[in-house]
Design a protein around this motif. Structure first.
Motif, short mmCIF file in Angstrom:
data_model
loop_
_atom_site.label_atom_id
_atom_site.label_comp_id
_atom_site.label_asym_id
_atom_site.label_seq_id
_atom_site.Cartn_x
_atom_site.Cartn_y
_atom_site.Cartn_z
N THR A 190 83.68 55.21 -8.45
CA THR A 190 85.02 54.90 -7.95
C THR A 190 85.10 55.35 -6.50
OG1 THR A 190 86.19 57.00 -8.34
CG2 THR A 190 85.87 55.56 -10.26
N ASN A 191 86.17 54.94 -5.85
CA ASN A 191 86.38 55.35 -4.47
C ASN A 191 87.26 56.60 -4.40
OD1 ASN A 191 86.17 55.07 -1.61
ND2 ASN A 191 86.23 52.83 -1.84
N PHE A 192 87.55 57.05 -3.16
CA PHE A 192 88.50 58.14 -2.88
C PHE A 192 88.04 59.46 -3.48
CE2 PHE A 192 91.03 54.15 -3.63
CZ PHE A 192 91.09 53.78 -2.29
N GLY A 193 86.74 59.79 -3.29
CA GLY A 193 86.15 60.99 -3.86
C GLY A 193 86.51 62.27 -3.13
N GLY A 194 85.83 63.35 -3.50
CA GLY A 194 86.21 64.69 -3.10
C GLY A 194 85.70 65.16 -1.75
N LEU A 195 84.76 64.45 -1.13
CA LEU A 195 84.27 64.85 0.19
C LEU A 195 85.20 64.29 1.26
CD1 LEU A 195 80.45 64.46 -0.46
CD2 LEU A 195 81.62 66.59 0.18
N ALA A 196 86.42 64.80 1.24
CA ALA A 196 87.48 64.29 2.11
C ALA A 196 88.61 65.30 2.16
CB ALA A 196 88.01 62.96 1.55
N GLU A 197 89.51 65.12 3.11
CA GLU A 197 90.64 66.04 3.21
C GLU A 197 91.70 65.77 2.14
OE1 GLU A 197 90.57 67.06 7.98
OE2 GLU A 197 91.62 65.25 7.31
N ILE A 198 91.76 64.55 1.65
CA ILE A 198 92.66 64.19 0.55
C ILE A 198 91.89 63.32 -0.43
CG2 ILE A 198 94.77 62.93 -0.10
CD1 ILE A 198 95.99 63.70 2.56
N ALA A 199 92.09 63.57 -1.71
CA ALA A 199 91.41 62.78 -2.75
C ALA A 199 92.44 62.19 -3.70
CB ALA A 199 90.43 63.65 -3.52
N LEU A 200 92.08 61.05 -4.28
CA LEU A 200 92.90 60.41 -5.30
C LEU A 200 92.18 60.56 -6.64
CD1 LEU A 200 95.38 58.52 -5.95
CD2 LEU A 200 93.76 56.63 -5.73
N VAL A 201 92.85 61.17 -7.62
CA VAL A 201 92.26 61.39 -8.94
C VAL A 201 93.24 60.98 -10.02
CG1 VAL A 201 90.84 63.32 -8.13
CG2 VAL A 201 93.07 63.78 -9.13
N LYS A 202 92.74 60.80 -11.22
CA LYS A 202 93.61 60.66 -12.38
C LYS A 202 94.07 62.06 -12.79
CE LYS A 202 91.31 56.48 -14.13
NZ LYS A 202 92.43 55.55 -14.02
N SER A 203 95.28 62.16 -13.32
CA SER A 203 95.80 63.48 -13.67
C SER A 203 94.98 64.15 -14.76
CB SER A 203 97.27 63.39 -14.10
OG SER A 203 97.40 62.63 -15.29
N ASN A 204 94.31 63.35 -15.61
CA ASN A 204 93.50 63.96 -16.65
C ASN A 204 92.10 64.34 -16.17
OD1 ASN A 204 92.26 61.46 -16.54
ND2 ASN A 204 92.90 60.80 -18.59
N GLN A 205 91.94 64.39 -14.86
CA GLN A 205 90.75 65.01 -14.26
C GLN A 205 91.03 66.44 -13.83
OE1 GLN A 205 89.83 61.08 -11.71
NE2 GLN A 205 88.43 62.73 -11.26
N LEU A 206 92.27 66.84 -13.79
CA LEU A 206 92.64 68.11 -13.19
C LEU A 206 92.53 69.27 -14.17
CD1 LEU A 206 95.76 66.99 -11.12
CD2 LEU A 206 93.41 67.31 -10.32
N MET A 207 92.13 70.42 -13.63
CA MET A 207 92.03 71.66 -14.39
C MET A 207 92.45 72.81 -13.49
SD MET A 207 88.33 70.96 -16.29
CE MET A 207 87.42 70.95 -14.74
N PRO A 208 92.88 73.94 -14.06
CA PRO A 208 93.32 75.06 -13.21
C PRO A 208 92.17 75.65 -12.39
CG PRO A 208 94.05 75.34 -15.49
CD PRO A 208 93.06 74.21 -15.49
#
Length: 452
Positions: free
Chosen positions: A172-190
């Protein structure tokens, strides 16, 4: 970006404050370009140079969709999939983006002439899309890299089996090697509170991958007392497998390529170590013919270290170079679990040693959300630790990728994105002090040649 960073660094900023911080029209990101996919034509993988293909571009902010989040990325890291993306191996990633773009109106955003890569992050939620209720602006998070649609029944027992399962920042695009990333909320963890931004960003992909491959019942289901052969045991993936084996009461037999890397394993508490360079194992006579005598010599060496026992589990990821030996040395009824093929995808082994000894080969790929959550929970509890060795600024990502491609690294290589310096983001100093020796075990000072 300054207002975002000021809010992150403010101890008094609330969720409402983050929700009101204006978002920029564009941000800096590490990209590869679609019109350059032929730039390394005719070269072998090790002859390609990520420093030539990786770009630091100013890119427009993507539109946020339902169930998604925009995250201010404080730090990220370089995984081997980013190296693959940068050298267009085994295929250019733009084919992934084109196929994903055809899935729906929402996914069209991903099909661009540039690919923002990166499959790890630690940062702060800036905005959430419609339907997101668990996460809110201001939450400090890490992201795991499984992107799923879950419109098929196949994915609802194990989300890794979703037909539309993809690796974020690679497929997918908009990965983490950037100042802002786009993710699905079910990718997030504390985010683990005792770690800095760069430390928290380092484990994600490899920690979760190792957890599923070795610990989960979807992988090898390791138990106490198992002898576990771990290839590349001090590397980005193997270093977490080694920790899981030790923490789970298993007996790791660690294979490394140098005495320096062997010493790292000793510091983790490993006693059974094979330096394959010093002991000169050559499993292939030439590029077409393996050498079973070397398999046998390797198996005998393992038995010397285990008191005469064969290994119950082989933690495989080098692939072609080692797979024949892995199948041979596994005990009768044992398991070879594989998640990658960094030395080549076409594996060859003598099937007599598999079928007649009732051995199993299990394919393992990243981890589902539950497995990633459990792996992150172990980090947060101080049971498993980051293996971060080196940190580079965003503009040096190409250099970091080159270090990994040429195996001049150990553990994980981190990237500072929005964080202006290392060591920021620690919220639990007391817990950090308890584990600081383990947290900093892989850290290096000085020049890159210390990694050679």
């Amino acid at each position: 970006m300054k207002e975002i960073l000021d809010a992150i660094q403010s101890p008094d900023a609330t969720s409402a404050d983050f929700a009101e911080v204006p978002l920029p029209d564009s941000f800096r990101a590490i990209t590869v370009h679609k019109d350059e996919t032929d730039m390394f034509a005719g070269l072998g993988p090790r002859e390609k140079d990520p420093r030539e293909s990786i770009h630091l571009d100013e890119v427009p902010l993507p539109e946020i969709g339902p169930g998604e989040a925009l995250v201010a990325v404080m730090a990220s890291s370089v995984n081997y999939n980013s190296v693959w993306a940068s050298i267009f191996e085994p295929l250019p990633t733009f084919g992934f983006l084109e196929r994903y773009g055809k899935l729906s109106e929402l996914t069209k955003r991903h099909d661009l002439p540039y690919h923002i890569i990166g499959s790890d992050l630690a940062g702060v939620v800036l905005r959430t899309g419609v339907g997101v209720s668990v996460w809110k602006p201001g939450d400090e998070v890490v992201a795991h890299c499984l992107s799923v649609e879950l419109e098929s029944a196949d994915g609802h027992n194990d989300t890794m089996l979703d037909p539309e399962q993809r690796i974020w920042g690679f497929e997918t695009n908009f990965g983490g090697l950037a100042e802002i990333a786009l993710v699905k909320s079910n990718q997030l963890m504390p985010k683990p509170a005792h770690l800095s931004w760069e430390e928290a960003a380092a484990p994600g992909l490899v920690n979760s991958t190792a957890y599923r491959q070795l610990v989960s019942r979807n992988g090898a289901a390791m138990k106490q007392g198992d002898n576990v052969l771990i290839w590349g045991a001090s590397g980005g993936l193997g270093s977490y497998a080694t920790q899981f084996a030790l923490a789970g009461g298993a007996n790791p037999i660690c294979v490394v390529g140098s005495e320096q890397k062997a010493d790292i394993c000793r510091k983790m508490g490993v006693t059974a170590i094979i330096n394959r360079t010093a002991e000169d194992y050559k499993f292939w006579k030439d590029q077409h013919t393996q050498d079973p005598r070397e398999w046998k010599r390797f198996g005998n060496r393992i038995r010397e270290l285990t008191g005469g026992e064969d290994v119950d589990i082989v933690f495989e990821h080098p692939g072609r170079e080692t797979f024949g030996a892995s199948v041979y040395v596994t005990r009768k009824g044992g398991t070879i679990v594989t998640c990658a093929s960094t030395s080549g995808y076409l594996h060859e082994f003598d099937n007599r040693y598999l079928w007649m000894s009732l051995k199993r080969i299990i394919g393992s790929h990243f981890a589902n959300y539950r497995e990633a959550w459990e792996a992150n929970r172990l980090i947060a509890k101080g049971k498993i630790h980051p293996t971060l060795s080196k940190v580079y600024p965003l503009e040096k990502t190409g250099h970091a990728a080159y270090q990994i491609l040429t195996n001049q690294h150990r553990g994980k290589v981190g990237i500072l994105t929005l964080a202006p310096r290392e060591g920021m983001g620690v919220r639990d100093e007391e817990m950090r002090a308890t584990h600081i020796k383990a947290i900093s075990r892989y850290r290096l000072n000085g020049q890159d040649d210390e990694l050679s």
